[in-house]
Design an enzyme around this catalytic site. Structure first.
Site, PDB file in Angstrom:
ATOM      1  N   GLY A 157       0.790  -1.222   0.000  1.00 28.07           N
ATOM      2  CA  GLY A 157       0.000   0.000   0.000  1.00 28.07           C
ATOM      3  C   GLY A 157       0.817   1.264   0.000  1.00 28.07           C
ATOM      4  N   CYS A 158       2.103   1.182  -0.274  1.00 30.91           N
ATOM      5  CA  CYS A 158       2.927   2.377  -0.256  1.00 30.91           C
ATOM      6  C   CYS A 158       2.686   3.189  -1.512  1.00 30.91           C
ATOM      7  CB  CYS A 158       4.402   1.997  -0.178  1.00 30.91           C
ATOM      8  SG  CYS A 158       5.485   3.413  -0.059  1.00 30.91           S
ATOM      9  N   GLY A 159       2.397   4.481  -1.337  1.00 33.23           N
ATOM     10  CA  GLY A 159       2.069   5.303  -2.487  1.00 33.23           C
ATOM     11  C   GLY A 159       3.174   6.230  -2.911  1.00 33.23           C
ATOM     12  N   CYS A 195       6.670   5.658  -1.920  1.00 32.74           N
ATOM     13  CA  CYS A 195       7.959   5.084  -1.543  1.00 32.74           C
ATOM     14  C   CYS A 195       9.029   5.424  -2.571  1.00 32.74           C
ATOM     15  CB  CYS A 195       7.834   3.577  -1.432  1.00 32.74           C
ATOM     16  SG  CYS A 195       6.528   3.054  -0.321  1.00 32.74           S
TER      17      CYS A 195
END
Length: 289
Positions: free
Chosen positions: A108-110, A112
């Site tokens: 779910g890293c947007g 990074c």
């Protein structure tokens, strides 16, 4: 292709007693996105709708402008993950060579791997024009239609969904993933691959609305976002600058409109003529934050 969920054994302690049973939980897989032989990003995602994910991620990252910019796309299962192997047209490949960005992102890293604050707060595409109006009843109906279509979440109760709804067709596409950003990327890819224009519909989200979710929705070209959860303050400013109507905290009894209420029919009366006129024209991002 890997399964999107699997059943695991569990011990349940409830109301003073212990039972043992199985439970379906979502899979999570390392997915490498490679372009012309070089790895650009490694993301943790649910291994389904990976073609949509590859196209949507590439669009939302600005690597491509259309699905046709990808000459070939192969899904390559590996011992410890999956590689989405893409070969771009020469123009897009040359443009990518000039970029320095590399991402290694958790679930779910947007944002990074972003190398500067300026990159993280990059201006969004601006949705210009008033566009179609939607009634509160239509928005409620759209949101109520989400749950029954979230097949993986019905099975696991552990994934996010992003969907696109239109007044003429209802929910046109819905994608799920353990990561909310991934779900929206998959939706973007699904719309692009089907040549669906999003400028007269609504993006529906089951997650918190962060700034990256607004950026991706603006890239898709959707004029309205509706979510079950609340937005961040920066997401509200970004949506306002992008000309997007942002409605959130959608529940069975209603929702809250944070930006550009002119696209929701009963909300127009609550907005001044100045606000509506400004919303129809759109504003530059730098004026908002």
């Amino acid at each position: 292709m890997m399964e999107s969920a699997r059943i695991v054994a569990r011990r349940i302690w409830r109301e003073g007693s212990l039972t043992v049973s199985g439970r379906s939980i979502p899979e999570e897989t390392a997915v490498a996105l490679t372009f012309n032989g070089g790895t650009y990003a490694v993301m943790m995602t649910t291994p389904q709708d990976l073609e949509d994910f590859a196209v949507g991620f590439s669009l939302n990252e600005g690597i491509i402008s259309a699905a046709s910019d990808i000459n070939s796309l192969d899904i390559m299962p590996l011992d410890d993950g999956v590689e989405l192997r893409m070969w771009l047209t020469k123009t897009k490949a040359d443009g990518l060579q000039r970029r320095r960005r590399h991402i290694a992102g958790p679930t779910g890293c947007g944002l990074c791997g972003i190398e500067s604050i300026a990159e993280a707060l990059r201006p969004t595409a601006v949705v210009i024009g008033c566009g179609r109006q939607f009634s509160p009843e239509q928005i409620m109906m759209a949101m109520q239609g989400l749950s029954s279509r979230q097949k993986l979440n019905i099975e696991t109760r552990a994934v996010h969904a992003a969907a696109f709804w239109s007044a003429t067709s209802g929910i046109v596409a819905l994608r799920e993933d353990v990561g909310r950003h991934n779900a929206l990327d998959k939706l973007s890819g699904a719309l692009a691959r089907a040549s669906i224009v999003a400028d007269e519909g609504i993006i529906l989200l089951t997650s918190r609305v962060s700034v990256e979710m607004v950026q991706k929705s603006a890239s898709i070209g959707a004029p309205v976002i509706v979510s079950v959860s609340a937005p961040t303050a920066l997401a509200v400013r970004m949506a306002d600058a992008a000309g997007i109507t942002l409605a959130a905290i959608a529940r069975a009894d209603g929702f809250e409109v944070f930006t550009h209420p002119h696209r929701i029919s009963n909300a127009v009366a609550a907005a001044s003529d100045t606000i509506v006129a400004s919303a129809c024209l759109g504003r530059a991002f730098s004026d908002a934050i």
